[in-house]
Design a protein around this motif. Structure first.
Motif, PDB file in Angstrom:
ATOM      1  N   LEU A 148     -32.729  -6.656 -19.150  1.00  0.00           N
ATOM      2  CA  LEU A 148     -32.395  -7.233 -20.447  1.00  0.00           C
ATOM      3  C   LEU A 148     -32.954  -8.646 -20.581  1.00  0.00           C
ATOM      4  O   LEU A 148     -33.583  -8.996 -21.574  1.00  0.00           O
ATOM      5  N   GLU A 149     -32.726  -9.473 -19.541  1.00  0.00           N
ATOM      6  CA  GLU A 149     -33.108 -10.880 -19.596  1.00  0.00           C
ATOM      7  C   GLU A 149     -34.619 -11.083 -19.568  1.00  0.00           C
ATOM      8  O   GLU A 149     -35.155 -11.925 -20.276  1.00  0.00           O
ATOM      9  N   THR A 150     -35.306 -10.325 -18.718  1.00  0.00           N
ATOM     10  CA  THR A 150     -36.731 -10.605 -18.493  1.00  0.00           C
ATOM     11  C   THR A 150     -37.680  -9.667 -19.240  1.00  0.00           C
ATOM     12  O   THR A 150     -38.827 -10.038 -19.489  1.00  0.00           O
ATOM     13  N   GLN A 151     -37.229  -8.452 -19.571  1.00  0.00           N
ATOM     14  CA  GLN A 151     -38.143  -7.466 -20.170  1.00  0.00           C
ATOM     15  C   GLN A 151     -37.829  -7.121 -21.614  1.00  0.00           C
ATOM     16  O   GLN A 151     -38.732  -6.915 -22.406  1.00  0.00           O
ATOM     17  N   ALA A 206     -37.049 -16.931 -20.750  1.00  0.00           N
ATOM     18  CA  ALA A 206     -35.887 -16.848 -21.638  1.00  0.00           C
ATOM     19  C   ALA A 206     -34.868 -17.882 -21.183  1.00  0.00           C
ATOM     20  O   ALA A 206     -34.516 -17.935 -20.001  1.00  0.00           O
ATOM     21  N   LYS A 207     -34.422 -18.710 -22.101  1.00  0.00           N
ATOM     22  CA  LYS A 207     -33.499 -19.800 -21.769  1.00  0.00           C
ATOM     23  C   LYS A 207     -32.206 -19.270 -21.143  1.00  0.00           C
ATOM     24  O   LYS A 207     -31.651 -18.262 -21.603  1.00  0.00           O
ATOM     25  N   GLY A 208     -31.750 -19.985 -20.108  1.00  0.00           N
ATOM     26  CA  GLY A 208     -30.450 -19.686 -19.521  1.00  0.00           C
ATOM     27  C   GLY A 208     -30.366 -18.364 -18.789  1.00  0.00           C
ATOM     28  O   GLY A 208     -29.282 -17.806 -18.619  1.00  0.00           O
ATOM     29  N   THR A 209     -31.537 -17.791 -18.380  1.00  0.00           N
ATOM     30  CA  THR A 209     -31.544 -16.513 -17.665  1.00  0.00           C
ATOM     31  C   THR A 209     -32.197 -16.687 -16.297  1.00  0.00           C
ATOM     32  O   THR A 209     -32.653 -17.780 -15.942  1.00  0.00           O
ATOM     33  N   VAL A 267     -38.026 -19.263 -24.720  1.00  0.00           N
ATOM     34  CA  VAL A 267     -37.613 -18.568 -25.952  1.00  0.00           C
ATOM     35  C   VAL A 267     -36.095 -18.413 -25.946  1.00  0.00           C
ATOM     36  O   VAL A 267     -35.474 -18.274 -24.883  1.00  0.00           O
ATOM     37  N   GLU A 268     -35.529 -18.432 -27.128  1.00  0.00           N
ATOM     38  CA  GLU A 268     -34.069 -18.306 -27.273  1.00  0.00           C
ATOM     39  C   GLU A 268     -33.724 -16.833 -27.471  1.00  0.00           C
ATOM     40  O   GLU A 268     -34.334 -16.150 -28.295  1.00  0.00           O
TER      41      GLU A 268
END
Length: 772
Positions: A289-292, A473-476, A209-210
Motif C-alpha cells: 500500500l505504502e510503496t506501490q 511517500a511521506k510518513g511511510t 508525495v502526500e
C-alpha cells in the motif's frame, strides 16, 4: 603487447589503480560506469606479456560474460578464435577443447566450477583471474570455490575483484577479502580527487508525495490489525513490543523460534504460529500500500481471498473475515471507482512527460521492486503514448512470463537504439547487464541496500550530466528505506578504509613471520649438518621432520571413484569430495545422488527438501526405488531438520521411523555439506578399499536375494504389505510355516486381525478354478 593502446586513453585513476594491482591480489571498488573493465584489461595485457598463459574473467550472467568478450575482441590484438565465452549451454567436451585453445576466456562461475570439480580443466596456466561483481564472493557462490582452487593450482596467480559496492556489512566485506585472498584494496567514489574531473554531475532530487485520505484510512485499518496480531507475540516475549513499525525480518525470525520450540516438544507455543502468519501477511499488505499503490494491494488481497476459499491457511481465512479487512476492501473498491492509485504514479508520468518535452530522444530508466508495479507503470505510460517497455528477470511467475537472456538483450538493444524511451526495470537492471547510459533515472521507491542504490545510480552521469529522482511517500517506510540506504553508503566507505588498514597490517605481520621462519629453518639445517659432521646417526624421520620442506612419500592410491548425479553439482558436496581426493564421475543418475559401490547408493537430502518430500508424498516412492536398485541404500539429511518449516515434529519423526524400520534404510544426519562429503568419502573408502567392491550404476532392479524372494512370495497373500510380510516370516521362521499356519496362529502376529487371517486361509485352501 596485446592491448591496442591506440584505441584507448586510460584515465589517471585507472593508471594508478593498474600500477598498484598488477602484481598482487586486489579488490577494486569503483562506481558503475567509471571503467573497471579497462583496468582489468590493462592488467591482463601486463600479465600475458610477462608470463604468457591465459586470462579468465568471470561474470554472474551469460549476457555480461558475452559483453566482456566483445570488449576483449575490440581492444586486444589476439585472433578472435582465441577469445571465447564458456557457458553451460556449450557441451562439456567442447568446453574442454575451447579452454585448451583460448588465451582469454570469459565465463559464468557455475560453468567453470563444474568443469573444475570433474577435472575437465585446470587453472595452472591462468595468470590473471578477474571476478566481476566481486561482492558475490560469499557463502557457497561459485567465486569462493574457484578462487580457492586457483590459488592452489596456478603457477603465477593474481586475482582482481571488481565491484561498484561490496555492501555496508563489515563481516561481509571481511568475508569477500578472505575468500578472494585479497592483499590490497583500491577504493574510489565520485568525490575522490582523481575521479572527480571525469565524473559528470549527477543531480539528485527527492520528491515526496502526500498519500490521499482514503490511503490513510486503509493504512490505519491494516496497522490496527497488525498490532492485534503482534500483541500475543509480544506478550510471549518473542518480540519487544507490538508496534506495527516492526521490521519484517523480526516477524520472520519469530516463525523460526516457534518452529524450533515445537521441535523440542513445546507444542503450546505452536498456537502463536497463527498470529505470526497473520502478522507477516499484514506487514506485506502495508508495504504494498505504502510503496506501490492501491492496485498492487488489491491484487494481493485478491490472492488471499482465493486462498481462503480453498481453505489452505487458517490465518488467511481469519484475515479475510475480519470486519476491518472487509472495510479496507470496500475502500479499495471505492478508490478504484474514483480512479485513484498511488500518487507516485501521477508524479512519475509528470516527470517523464517533462523530460521528453525537453529532449524527445531521452532515455529514461524507472526502477521498481515489484513486477506487478512494472506492468502497471508500462500500461499507464503506453496509454499516455509514451514508448515504454518492461525489463524483468528470467523466472516465470503465475500469469507472468519472465524474459529469457536472449529477449533481455533484444529489449536492451531496442532501448539503446531509441525504439523505446522508457525502460521500466526490476532489480535485474541493476547489475550484470549492459544497460545503456540514460538521461534520467527514477527510483519508484527507495531501496534499503547500499549495493542496489549505487548500482541504480550508476546508470546515469557517465559521460554527461545525469539526473536521479527518488520518489517517496511521506510518513511511510519509503522514507525509512531511503535514509537507510544513504547511511549504508556512507558506512561502506569507512568500513572499507578499516578493512584496507587491516589487510595492510596482516600483510606486514605475515612478512615478519616469513622472515622469522626463514631464520628458524636456517638454524634447523645448521643443526642437521653439525650432526652429520659429528657422524652422529640421526634417524631419518628426525631428519625429514627438521627439513624446511618435508619430502612427501606418496603411496599410489587405489583411487576412490564416486559416481555423482549431475544435478548435485549445484551443492558444495562434490567440491569437497574432490578436495578429499575422490575421483568423480558425473552422470545423470536415475536413482540416488552418489554411487559408491555396487551395493551402496547415497541419497542426499537438504532438510527443506526432506520435509517437502514428506508433504508431497515423494519420500516413500524414492525409498522404494532405492531399495529395488541397491542392496544398501543410505539417506543423508543435511542441515537442521526441526524448526525450519511449519510441520509438526511428529510427522518428521514418523517419516524417519518408517525409513529405518519399514524400509530398512539407514538415515544419517549432517550439519553441513562438509560433513555429508566426509560421510560419503568414508563409506566409499570402506566399500572400495576394505571390501573390494566395484562401483556400478543401476537403473534396473537389483538381483533378488533369497530373503527378498521369500518376502515377495508372502507379500502375494491378501492384505499383506512388505511390513506384514517381514513380521510373518520373523514369527514363523520360513515361507512353508506361514502358509500352513492356522487362523488362530496368524492373528498372533501384530497387524493381522481375524478378517485378514480368514482371507489368507481362504486364498491358501480354496480349490483353484480357471477363470472363464
Amino acid at each position: 603487447m596485446y592491448l591496442r593502446k591506440d584505441l584507448i586513453q586510460p584515465r589517471v585513476y585507472q593508471e594508478v589503480i593498474y600500477a598498484k594491482c598488477k602484481d598482487k591480489n586486489s579488490l577494486v571498488v569503483l562506481p558503475t560506469g567509471l571503467g573497471k573493465t579497462l583496468i582489468a584489461q590493462l592488467i591482463a595485457d601486463y600479465r600475458l606479456s610477462k608470463y604468457g598463459g591465459k586470462v579468465l574473467m568471470l561474470a554472474p550472467t551469460k549476457p555480461l560474460a558475452l559483453q566482456h568478450r566483445e570488449s576483449f575482441l575490440k581492444l586486444f590484438n589476439i585472433p578472435d578464435e582465441r577469445i571465447n565465452t564458456l557457458t553451460g549451454e556449450i557441451p562439456p567436451e567442447k568446453r574442454a577443447e575451447i579452454w585448451r585453445k583460448s588465451v582469454v576466456i570469459t565465463a559464468t562461475p557455475q560453468t567453470i566450477e563444474n568443469d573444475l570439480v570433474v577435472g575437465r580443466i585446470t587453472l595452472e596456466d591462468v595468470v590473471l583471474l578477474v571476478f566481476d561483481e566481486a561482492h558475490r564472493a560469499v557463502g557457497n557462490y561459485g567465486y569462493v570455490y574457484i578462487a580457492k582452487e586457483y590459488m592452489r593450482q596456478a603457477k603465477h596467480p593474481v586475482i582482481l575483484g571488481l565491484t561498484a559496492s561490496p555492501g555496508s556489512d563489515e563481516a561481509k566485506i571481511r568475508s569477500i577479502v578472505k575468500n578472494l585472498f585479497i592483499e590490497h584494496i583500491e577504493v574510489r567514489n565520485e568525490n575522490s580527487p582523481d575521479v572527480r574531473p571525469y565524473v559528470q554531475g549527477i543531480r539528485f532530487e527527492w520528491i515526496k508525495v502526500e498519500l490521499p485520505e482514503i490511503y490513510k484510512e486503509i493504512r490505519k485499518l491494516l496497522r490496527k490489525m497488525l498490532r492485534d496480531s503482534l500483541k500475543p507475540l509480544a506478550e510471549a516475549g518473542l518480540i519487544d513490543d507490538s508496534s506495527p513499525d516492526i521490521p519484517k525480518k523480526d516477524v520472520l525470525k519469530v516463525g523460526q523460534v516457534i518452529n524450533a520450540e515445537m521441535a523440542k516438544g513445546n507444542y503450546e507455543i505452536g498456537k502463536l504460529m497463527l498470529y505470526q502468519a497473520k502478522a507477516l501477511k499484514l506487514h506485506h499488505a502495508i508495504e504494498l500500500l505504502e510503496t506501490q499503490g492501491l492496485s498492487a494491494l488489491r491484487a494481493y488481497l485478491k490472492k488471499l481471498y482465493e486462498e481462503s476459499k480453498k481453505g489452505r491457511a487458517k490465518s488467511t481465512k481469519e484475515l479475510i473475515q475480519d470486519p476491518r479487512m472487509k472495510k479496507a476492501v470496500a475502500l479499495l473498491v471505492q478508490a478504484k471507482e474514483l480512479g485513484l492509485d498511488h500518487p507516485k504514479l501521477d508524479k512519475l508520468k509528470e516527470l517523464i512527460r517533462s523530460q521528453l518535452k525537453k529532449k524527445p530522444s531521452s532515455k529514461i530508466i524507472v526502477f521498481t521492486n515489484y513486477r506487478e508495479t512494472a506492468k502497471k507503470i508500462v500500461k499507464e505510460l503506453l496509454e499516455d503514448h509514451i514508448k515504454a517497455v518492461r525489463f524483468v528477470g528470467q523466472a516465470s511467475k503465475e500469469n507472468d512470463k519472465g524474459l529469457s537472456q536472449k529477449k533481455q538483450k533484444q529489449v536492451l538493444n531496442l532501448f539503446s537504439q531509441g525504439e523505446f524511451n522508457v525502460l521500466v526495470a526490476t532489480s535485474v537492471g541493476e547489475e550484470g547487464l549492459d544497460v545503456p547510459e540514460v538521461d534520467l533515472v527514477i527510483f519508484y521507491e527507495p531501496v534499503p541496500s547500499a549495493i542496489r542504490s549505487i548500482q541504480r545510480k550508476g546508470r546515469t552521469g557517465r559521460h554527461k550530466p545525469g539526473r536521479v529522482v527518488i520518489l517517496m511517500a511521506k510518513g511511510t517506510r519509503d522514507e525509512i528505506y531511503y535514509w537507510s540506504s544513504r547511511h549504508k553508503e556512507k558506512q561502506m566507505i569507512s568500513i572499507l578504509e578499516k578493512v584496507e588498514d587491516m589487510v595492510k597490517k596482516e600483510k606486514q605481520a605475515s612478512l615478519l613471520g616469513f622472515v622469522k621462519s626463514k631464520e628458524k629453518e636456517k638454524g634447523k639445517i645448521k643443526e642437521i649438518k653439525e650432526k652429520i659432521e659429528e657422524k652422529v646417526e640421526v634417524p631419518k624421520e628426525e631428519v625429514y621432520e627438521k627439513l624446511p620442506i618435508k619430502p612427501i612419500f606418496v603411496r599410489r592410491p587405489h583411487g576412490i571413484v564416486i559416481y555423482v548425479d549431475s544435478r548435485e553439482l549445484k551443492s558444495q558436496v562434490p567440491k569437497i569430495l574432490k578436495e578429499l581426493g575422490a575421483h568423480l564421475e558425473v552422470k545423470t543418475l536415475d536413482i540416488g545422488d552418489y554411487i559408491v559401490s555396487e551395493d551402496v547408493v547415497v541419497e542426499r537430502k537438504a532438510a527443506n527438501d526432506f520435509i517437502q518430500s514428506i508433504i508431497d508424498g515423494r519420500l516413500f516412492d524414492q525409498a522404494r526405488r532405492l531399495k529395488e536398485a541397491y542392496l544398501k541404500p543410505i539417506i543423508i539429511i543435511e542441515g537442521e531438520l526441526y524448526g525450519i518449516r511449519n510441520i509438526h515434529p511428529n510427522a518428521i519423526r514418523g517419516a524417519l521411523t518408517a525409513l529405518s524400520v519399514d524400509w530398512d534404510i539407514p538415515v544419517l544426519f549432517a550439519k553441513d555439506a562438509a560433513e555429508v562429503a566426509n560421510y560419503i568419502y568414508l563409506i566409499a573408502k570402506r566399500e572400495q578399499e576394505e571390501r573390494k567392491k566395484e562401483v556400478a550404476v543401476r537403473s534396473e532392479k537389483k538381483a533378488l536375494t533369497l530373503a527378498d524372494r521369500q518376502r515377495l512370495i508372502v507379500e502375494g497373500l491378501p492384505n499383506v504389505s512388505a511390513v506384514l510380510a517381514r513380521r510373518l516370516l520373523k514369527h514363523f521362521g520360513n515361507v512353508e510355516r506361514v502358509f500352513t499356519a492356522k487362523e488362530s496362529e496368524l492373528i498372533q502376529v501384530e497387524g493381522i486381525g481375524e478378517k485378514i487371517a480368514k482371507e489368507i486361509r481362504r486364498v491358501i485352501t480354496s480349490p483353484y478354478e480357471e477363470e472363464k
